[in-house]
Design a protein around this motif. Sequence first.
Motif, PDB file in Angstrom:
ATOM      1  N   GLU A  43       4.445  -5.969 -10.676  1.00 17.88           N
ATOM      2  CA  GLU A  43       4.126  -4.985 -11.704  1.00 17.88           C
ATOM      3  C   GLU A  43       5.128  -3.842 -11.675  1.00 17.88           C
ATOM      4  O   GLU A  43       5.776  -3.594 -10.658  1.00 17.88           O
ATOM      5  CB  GLU A  43       2.718  -4.424 -11.496  1.00 17.88           C
ATOM      6  N   SER A  44       5.278  -3.194 -12.795  1.00 18.88           N
ATOM      7  CA  SER A  44       6.134  -2.008 -12.866  1.00 18.88           C
ATOM      8  C   SER A  44       5.364  -0.815 -12.331  1.00 18.88           C
ATOM      9  O   SER A  44       4.137  -0.752 -12.423  1.00 18.88           O
ATOM     10  CB  SER A  44       6.562  -1.746 -14.315  1.00 18.88           C
ATOM     11  N   SER A  45       6.097   0.123 -11.762  1.00 18.67           N
ATOM     12  CA  SER A  45       5.438   1.338 -11.272  1.00 18.67           C
ATOM     13  C   SER A  45       5.416   2.384 -12.370  1.00 18.67           C
ATOM     14  O   SER A  45       6.191   2.336 -13.331  1.00 18.67           O
ATOM     15  CB  SER A  45       6.173   1.875 -10.042  1.00 18.67           C
ATOM     16  N   LEU A  46       4.527   3.343 -12.225  1.00 18.29           N
ATOM     17  CA  LEU A  46       4.410   4.397 -13.220  1.00 18.29           C
ATOM     18  C   LEU A  46       5.573   5.374 -13.097  1.00 18.29           C
ATOM     19  O   LEU A  46       6.054   5.661 -11.994  1.00 18.29           O
ATOM     20  CB  LEU A  46       3.083   5.144 -13.035  1.00 18.29           C
ATOM     21  N   LEU A  47       6.002   5.875 -14.225  1.00 18.31           N
ATOM     22  CA  LEU A  47       7.038   6.899 -14.207  1.00 18.31           C
ATOM     23  C   LEU A  47       6.470   8.177 -13.606  1.00 18.31           C
ATOM     24  O   LEU A  47       5.282   8.484 -13.780  1.00 18.31           O
ATOM     25  CB  LEU A  47       7.543   7.188 -15.620  1.00 18.31           C
TER      26      LEU A  47
ATOM     27  N   ASP B 212      15.218   1.582 -12.137  1.00 16.93           N
ATOM     28  CA  ASP B 212      14.110   2.130 -11.370  1.00 16.93           C
ATOM     29  C   ASP B 212      12.791   1.905 -12.095  1.00 16.93           C
ATOM     30  O   ASP B 212      12.735   1.846 -13.329  1.00 16.93           O
ATOM     31  CB  ASP B 212      14.310   3.634 -11.134  1.00 16.93           C
ATOM     32  N   TYR B 213      11.725   1.804 -11.317  1.00 19.59           N
ATOM     33  CA  TYR B 213      10.353   1.692 -11.803  1.00 19.59           C
ATOM     34  C   TYR B 213      10.070   0.393 -12.559  1.00 19.59           C
ATOM     35  O   TYR B 213       9.060   0.271 -13.229  1.00 19.59           O
ATOM     36  CB  TYR B 213       9.983   2.890 -12.697  1.00 19.59           C
ATOM     37  N   ARG B 214      10.974  -0.577 -12.462  1.00 15.81           N
ATOM     38  CA  ARG B 214      10.753  -1.866 -13.114  1.00 15.81           C
ATOM     39  C   ARG B 214      10.314  -2.899 -12.072  1.00 15.81           C
ATOM     40  O   ARG B 214      10.371  -2.659 -10.864  1.00 15.81           O
ATOM     41  CB  ARG B 214      12.022  -2.330 -13.832  1.00 15.81           C
ATOM     42  N   ARG B 215       9.912  -4.061 -12.523  1.00 12.86           N
ATOM     43  CA  ARG B 215       9.457  -5.106 -11.611  1.00 12.86           C
ATOM     44  C   ARG B 215      10.574  -5.501 -10.648  1.00 12.86           C
ATOM     45  O   ARG B 215      11.733  -5.600 -11.040  1.00 12.86           O
ATOM     46  CB  ARG B 215       9.014  -6.342 -12.403  1.00 12.86           C
TER      47      ARG B 215
ATOM     48  N   ALA C 240       0.820  -1.209   0.000  1.00 13.14           N
ATOM     49  CA  ALA C 240       0.000   0.000   0.000  1.00 13.14           C
ATOM     50  C   ALA C 240       0.855   1.260   0.000  1.00 13.14           C
ATOM     51  O   ALA C 240       0.492   2.267  -0.624  1.00 13.14           O
ATOM     52  CB  ALA C 240      -0.936  -0.008   1.205  1.00 13.14           C
ATOM     53  N   ALA C 241       1.992   1.224   0.703  1.00 10.40           N
ATOM     54  CA  ALA C 241       2.846   2.415   0.775  1.00 10.40           C
ATOM     55  C   ALA C 241       3.442   2.732  -0.594  1.00 10.40           C
ATOM     56  O   ALA C 241       3.502   3.881  -1.019  1.00 10.40           O
ATOM     57  CB  ALA C 241       3.946   2.207   1.813  1.00 10.40           C
ATOM     58  N   ALA C 242       3.897   1.693  -1.293  1.00 12.25           N
ATOM     59  CA  ALA C 242       4.498   1.889  -2.610  1.00 12.25           C
ATOM     60  C   ALA C 242       3.454   1.975  -3.714  1.00 12.25           C
ATOM     61  O   ALA C 242       3.747   2.374  -4.835  1.00 12.25           O
ATOM     62  CB  ALA C 242       5.469   0.755  -2.926  1.00 12.25           C
ATOM     63  N   GLN C 243       2.225   1.564  -3.391  1.00 13.45           N
ATOM     64  CA  GLN C 243       1.108   1.566  -4.346  1.00 13.45           C
ATOM     65  C   GLN C 243       1.430   0.763  -5.600  1.00 13.45           C
ATOM     66  O   GLN C 243       1.187   1.195  -6.725  1.00 13.45           O
ATOM     67  CB  GLN C 243       0.712   3.003  -4.706  1.00 13.45           C
TER      68      GLN C 243
END
Length: 220
Positions: free
Chosen positions: A210-214, A99-102, A66-69
């Motif tokens: 999942e990857s995070s959004l840029l 960064d921002y990858r799985r 939840a913190a990292a969403q």
Amino acid sequence: MRSAMSMLELVFAIVVMGIAVMSLPLILTQVQTNNTFSLQQEAILAAKTKIGDILTYEWDHNSYDAAAQRSFVLTAINGDGDLNCSATTFRRIGHVNADYRRKCSLAGDTASAIGTDGLDDIDDFNGQATTITATLEGAGTLDYVFTALTLTPTITYASDTATYSNTPLNNFTFNPNNANVRTNIKTIAVTASGGNQNITLRTFSCNIGESSLLPSRPYL
């Protein structure tokens, strides 16, 4: 002059009636076949829809942070050891080190056993049967007009053991019903039963995070 039916007309009428009577069983058989096919299609569509609904949930309730969403890769206790997460890079074989990858769970979370603890992940649907009641078209929200359908999901872990060498992946062992271990693959099976139908559809969901959004950038 008195009008009357000629012998030829009478014979012709008898022949036509005979053809119609002989065709009646074929017509009834075709109607029954069409009804059976329609019921099968309804059962398949209902099972497919249920699978689509299940796949919208998290792979495991430990996946989402939840913190990292975002969802992270978990450690599979009995999964393929070569796919275990690194305790230093928090990545596994095949992950892009950027960064921002799985990546793996920073807390070292592991996959949980199949069970029901609410409805927050895929395996919570295991054994949770639902019934779609038949309704007349326009009389309800659904148009399953032939019979009621019962949808029963079964969620299990699938074996994901493989042999690695200098050549590409080889000797991959796959068992979709390996229910007593925790691996990187879950099998989702939905059985649609009702009206003499017993149709099961299966799909698979993998522990890939999942990857995070840029981060958004201001317009120049």
